[in-house]
Design a protein around this motif. Structure first.
Motif, PDB file in Angstrom:
ATOM      1  N   ILE A   1       0.334  -1.415  -0.039  1.00 18.38           N
ATOM      2  CA  ILE A   1       0.095   0.388  -0.152  1.00 18.38           C
ATOM      3  C   ILE A   1       1.174   1.253  -0.354  1.00 18.38           C
ATOM      4  CG2 ILE A   1      -1.798   1.204   1.070  1.00 18.38           C
ATOM      5  CD1 ILE A   1      -1.241  -3.117   1.677  1.00 18.38           C
ATOM      6  N   HIS A   2       0.437   2.197  -1.331  1.00 17.50           N
ATOM      7  CA  HIS A   2       1.656   3.296  -1.797  1.00 17.50           C
ATOM      8  C   HIS A   2       1.287   4.125  -2.231  1.00 17.50           C
ATOM      9  CE1 HIS A   2       2.373   2.043  -5.354  1.00 17.50           C
ATOM     10  NE2 HIS A   2       1.730   0.569  -4.956  1.00 17.50           N
ATOM     11  N   ASP A   3       1.578   5.476  -1.518  1.00 19.50           N
ATOM     12  CA  ASP A   3       0.970   7.347  -2.339  1.00 19.50           C
ATOM     13  C   ASP A   3       0.055   7.171  -2.425  1.00 19.50           C
ATOM     14  OD1 ASP A   3       2.782   7.567  -4.719  1.00 19.50           O
ATOM     15  OD2 ASP A   3       2.937   5.298  -5.144  1.00 19.50           O
ATOM     16  N   LEU A   4      -0.456   6.943  -0.780  1.00 16.00           N
ATOM     17  CA  LEU A   4      -1.751   7.761  -0.032  1.00 16.00           C
ATOM     18  C   LEU A   4      -1.888   9.846  -0.279  1.00 16.00           C
ATOM     19  CD1 LEU A   4      -1.542   5.122   1.790  1.00 16.00           C
ATOM     20  CD2 LEU A   4      -2.435   7.187   3.265  1.00 16.00           C
ATOM     21  N   ASP A   5      -2.638   9.735  -1.753  1.00 13.12           N
ATOM     22  CA  ASP A   5      -3.025  11.468  -1.733  1.00 13.12           C
ATOM     23  C   ASP A   5      -3.576  11.655  -1.280  1.00 13.12           C
ATOM     24  OD1 ASP A   5      -2.736  13.340  -3.659  1.00 13.12           O
ATOM     25  OD2 ASP A   5      -2.125  12.354  -5.460  1.00 13.12           O
ATOM     26  N   THR A   6      -3.459  12.757  -0.804  1.00 16.95           N
ATOM     27  CA  THR A   6      -5.225  13.149   0.217  1.00 16.95           C
ATOM     28  C   THR A   6      -5.588  14.420  -0.611  1.00 16.95           C
ATOM     29  OG1 THR A   6      -3.272  14.516   1.459  1.00 16.95           O
ATOM     30  CG2 THR A   6      -4.762  12.926   2.511  1.00 16.95           C
TER      31      THR A   6
ATOM     32  N   ALA B   1      -4.814  -2.107 -12.771  1.00 14.40           N
ATOM     33  CA  ALA B   1      -3.746  -1.575 -13.931  1.00 14.40           C
ATOM     34  C   ALA B   1      -2.872  -2.687 -13.891  1.00 14.40           C
ATOM     35  CB  ALA B   1      -3.205  -0.281 -14.090  1.00 14.40           C
ATOM     36  N   HIS B   2      -2.337  -3.542 -14.931  1.00 17.00           N
ATOM     37  CA  HIS B   2      -1.373  -4.138 -15.273  1.00 17.00           C
ATOM     38  C   HIS B   2       0.144  -3.755 -14.883  1.00 17.00           C
ATOM     39  CE1 HIS B   2      -3.782  -7.854 -16.524  1.00 17.00           C
ATOM     40  NE2 HIS B   2      -4.265  -7.099 -17.458  1.00 17.00           N
ATOM     41  N   ALA B   3       1.235  -4.429 -14.709  1.00 16.19           N
ATOM     42  CA  ALA B   3       2.129  -3.777 -14.710  1.00 16.19           C
ATOM     43  C   ALA B   3       2.742  -4.618 -16.181  1.00 16.19           C
ATOM     44  CB  ALA B   3       2.765  -5.349 -13.107  1.00 16.19           C
ATOM     45  N   PRO B   4       3.803  -3.656 -16.161  1.00  7.09           N
ATOM     46  CA  PRO B   4       4.203  -3.598 -17.690  1.00  7.09           C
ATOM     47  C   PRO B   4       4.932  -4.918 -18.135  1.00  7.09           C
ATOM     48  CG  PRO B   4       5.183  -1.321 -16.863  1.00  7.09           C
ATOM     49  CD  PRO B   4       4.932  -2.662 -16.001  1.00  7.09           C
TER      50      PRO B   4
ATOM     51  N   TRP C   1      -0.002  -6.912 -10.168  1.00  2.00           N
ATOM     52  CA  TRP C   1      -1.508  -5.485 -10.452  1.00  2.00           C
ATOM     53  C   TRP C   1      -1.713  -4.919  -9.876  1.00  2.00           C
ATOM     54  CZ3 TRP C   1      -2.209 -10.778  -9.428  1.00  2.00           C
ATOM     55  CH2 TRP C   1      -2.557 -11.696 -10.717  1.00  2.00           C
ATOM     56  N   ARG C   2      -2.156  -3.579 -10.149  1.00  2.00           N
ATOM     57  CA  ARG C   2      -2.108  -2.031  -9.404  1.00  2.00           C
ATOM     58  C   ARG C   2      -3.666  -1.527  -9.604  1.00  2.00           C
ATOM     59  NH1 ARG C   2       2.541   2.431 -10.126  1.00  2.00           N
ATOM     60  NH2 ARG C   2       3.517   0.254  -8.764  1.00  2.00           N
TER      61      ARG C   2
ATOM     62  N   THR D   1      -5.596   8.556 -16.231  1.00  2.00           N
ATOM     63  CA  THR D   1      -3.841   8.346 -17.328  1.00  2.00           C
ATOM     64  C   THR D   1      -2.806   9.320 -16.230  1.00  2.00           C
ATOM     65  OG1 THR D   1      -6.062   8.667 -18.968  1.00  2.00           O
ATOM     66  CG2 THR D   1      -3.026   8.919 -19.171  1.00  2.00           C
ATOM     67  N   ASP D   2      -3.160  10.578 -15.992  1.00  2.00           N
ATOM     68  CA  ASP D   2      -2.307  11.431 -14.850  1.00  2.00           C
ATOM     69  C   ASP D   2      -2.236  10.957 -13.806  1.00  2.00           C
ATOM     70  OD1 ASP D   2      -3.042  13.209 -17.397  1.00  2.00           O
ATOM     71  OD2 ASP D   2      -4.138  14.510 -16.557  1.00  2.00           O
ATOM     72  N   HIS D   3      -2.900  10.663 -13.383  1.00  4.74           N
ATOM     73  CA  HIS D   3      -2.616  10.033 -11.965  1.00  4.74           C
ATOM     74  C   HIS D   3      -1.655   8.290 -12.372  1.00  4.74           C
ATOM     75  CE1 HIS D   3      -3.489   9.446  -7.782  1.00  4.74           C
ATOM     76  NE2 HIS D   3      -3.410   7.536  -7.386  1.00  4.74           N
ATOM     77  N   LEU D   4      -1.977   7.348 -13.079  1.00  8.87           N
ATOM     78  CA  LEU D   4      -1.204   6.335 -12.973  1.00  8.87           C
ATOM     79  C   LEU D   4       0.293   6.872 -13.551  1.00  8.87           C
ATOM     80  CD1 LEU D   4      -3.545   4.167 -15.164  1.00  8.87           C
ATOM     81  CD2 LEU D   4      -2.922   4.145 -12.280  1.00  8.87           C
ATOM     82  N   LYS D   5       0.228   7.958 -14.514  1.00 12.24           N
ATOM     83  CA  LYS D   5       1.874   8.275 -15.199  1.00 12.24           C
ATOM     84  C   LYS D   5       2.423   9.240 -13.539  1.00 12.24           C
ATOM     85  CE  LYS D   5       0.754   9.757 -19.885  1.00 12.24           C
ATOM     86  NZ  LYS D   5       0.263  11.395 -20.680  1.00 12.24           N
ATOM     87  N   ARG D   6       1.712   9.692 -12.939  1.00  8.16           N
ATOM     88  CA  ARG D   6       2.871   9.999 -11.769  1.00  8.16           C
ATOM     89  C   ARG D   6       3.688   8.622 -10.598  1.00  8.16           C
ATOM     90  NH1 ARG D   6      -1.658  13.394 -11.316  1.00  8.16           N
ATOM     91  NH2 ARG D   6      -2.567  12.465  -9.565  1.00  8.16           N
ATOM     92  N   GLN D   7       2.461   7.454 -10.716  1.00  6.36           N
ATOM     93  CA  GLN D   7       3.337   6.570 -10.157  1.00  6.36           C
ATOM     94  C   GLN D   7       3.829   5.575 -11.142  1.00  6.36           C
ATOM     95  OE1 GLN D   7      -0.316   4.458  -7.401  1.00  6.36           O
ATOM     96  NE2 GLN D   7      -0.393   6.537  -7.301  1.00  6.36           N
ATOM     97  N   PRO D   8       5.285   5.582 -11.444  1.00  4.92           N
ATOM     98  CA  PRO D   8       5.788   4.371 -12.646  1.00  4.92           C
ATOM     99  C   PRO D   8       5.720   3.470 -11.685  1.00  4.92           C
ATOM    100  CG  PRO D   8       7.317   6.551 -11.597  1.00  4.92           C
ATOM    101  CD  PRO D   8       5.258   7.044 -11.075  1.00  4.92           C
TER     102      PRO D   8
END
Length: 313
Positions: A147-152, A240-243, A290-291, A305-312
């Protein structure tokens, strides 16, 4: 005067040994990870429920009256070399769904390698054994939930699920689905999310498609937005799938075909065997990552799309 960003809540784990692990972010319990075995008919396996947004809205269902074996977010295997690690009746081509308890197996918790929370990140690392109806060990699984990237500011948090499944048998494990067994457009298996009753009729999105037309298609991510019962507001859950996830059949670069439903219930699964069986030879290991992003509000494609880009990855 600039308004300061909301403070990120501290993550805290509580472990009721032999039963469950609860993760809290501030005053909200983001989820319970339940690993105590339940009904044999429901193919006992660990699951996450209730899964909540940062505001406390519940985005999963548990033992609904239409499918008692649907439990939050869980890893499943609906057809595995003749066994059912999904739960309930088993689909048999030409006969429909039949009560075949001798085919219903389990994924049993064995031990934890890590249960920790620190510096805005939490980890549950677990070892499991996949068993047939008789309890024979068919596969070992190494599972890691982070669990990560808590974005309030965005009202969102992220869960990354990694599983490595090693075949312990002397013969190939055949991962399938009702569709590989003959039922059209019923390729459910793998990671499976069941949404709450109030999310029925919600919105399904991928980068290019919308709604039920997503069923059986390929895409790097799928999102489901629904409206809560009891409290005001909406939530969006992004899968989302991992690459590195590999697709073993024909049909392009994306790693899986999606099973989706918005009616008569909300469900999403990145199926690992929608149209074709996935074969795992003896001693080989199947790895998937998976994410899952859990967000307050009804998100549009650009938001996702923007949110996923911020979490490589």
């Amino acid at each position: 005067m600039t308004t300061p960003a909301p403070a990120t809540p501290e993550l805290r784990l509580t472990h009721a040994h032999g039963d469950r692990i609860d993760l809290r972010a501030g005053e909200v319990t983001l989820f319970s990870y339940v690993y105590k075995p339940e009904s044999a008919w429901e193919a006992p396996k660990p699951y996450l429920h209730p899964l909540r947004t940062l505001s406390g809205g519940v985005v999963t269902d548990y033992r609904p009256n239409d499918h008692r074996w649907h439990k939050g977010l869980q890893l499943t295997a609906s057809h595995l070399s003749g066994q059912n690690l999904w739960g309930g009746n088993t689909y048999v081509h030409g006969e429909g769904y039949l009560p075949l308890p001798e085919r219903v197996g389990s994924m049993s918790h064995e031990s934890f390698d890590e249960v920790s929370a620190a510096d805005g990140r939490a980890v549950i690392a677990e070892r499991l054994v996949w068993r047939n109806y008789h309890g024979d060990p068919w596969a070992d699984e190494s599972r890691r939930i982070e669990i990560h990237d808590l974005d309030t500011s965005a009202g969102a948090w992220t869960l990354t699920w990694s599983s490595a499944i090693t075949n312990r048998r002397d013969e190939t494990l055949r991962f399938g689905s009702p569709t590989t067994a003959g039922r059209e457009m019923a390729g459910y298996t793998g990671l499976f999310w069941r949404g709450p009753r109030g999310f029925r009729g919600g919105r399904l999105l991928s980068p290019e498609l919308e709604g039920e037309e997503l069923m059986g298609t390929q895409a790097p991510w799928v999102a489901y937005s629904g409206e809560f019962d009891s409290v005001d507001g909406h939530a969006t859950v992004v899968f989302a799938h991992a690459p590195e996830n590999e697709h073993t059949g024909d049909g392009g670069e994306h790693p899986a075909h999606w099973f989706v439903r918005s009616d008569p219930f909300a469900a999403v699964a990145p199926s690992w065997a929608f149209h074709e069986e996935l074969l795992l030879p003896p001693g080989d290991t199947l790895t998937r990552r998976w994410r899952v992003v859990v967000a307050d509000g009804s998100w549009e494609r650009d938001d996702i799309t923007d949110h996923l880009k911020r979490q490589p990855w």
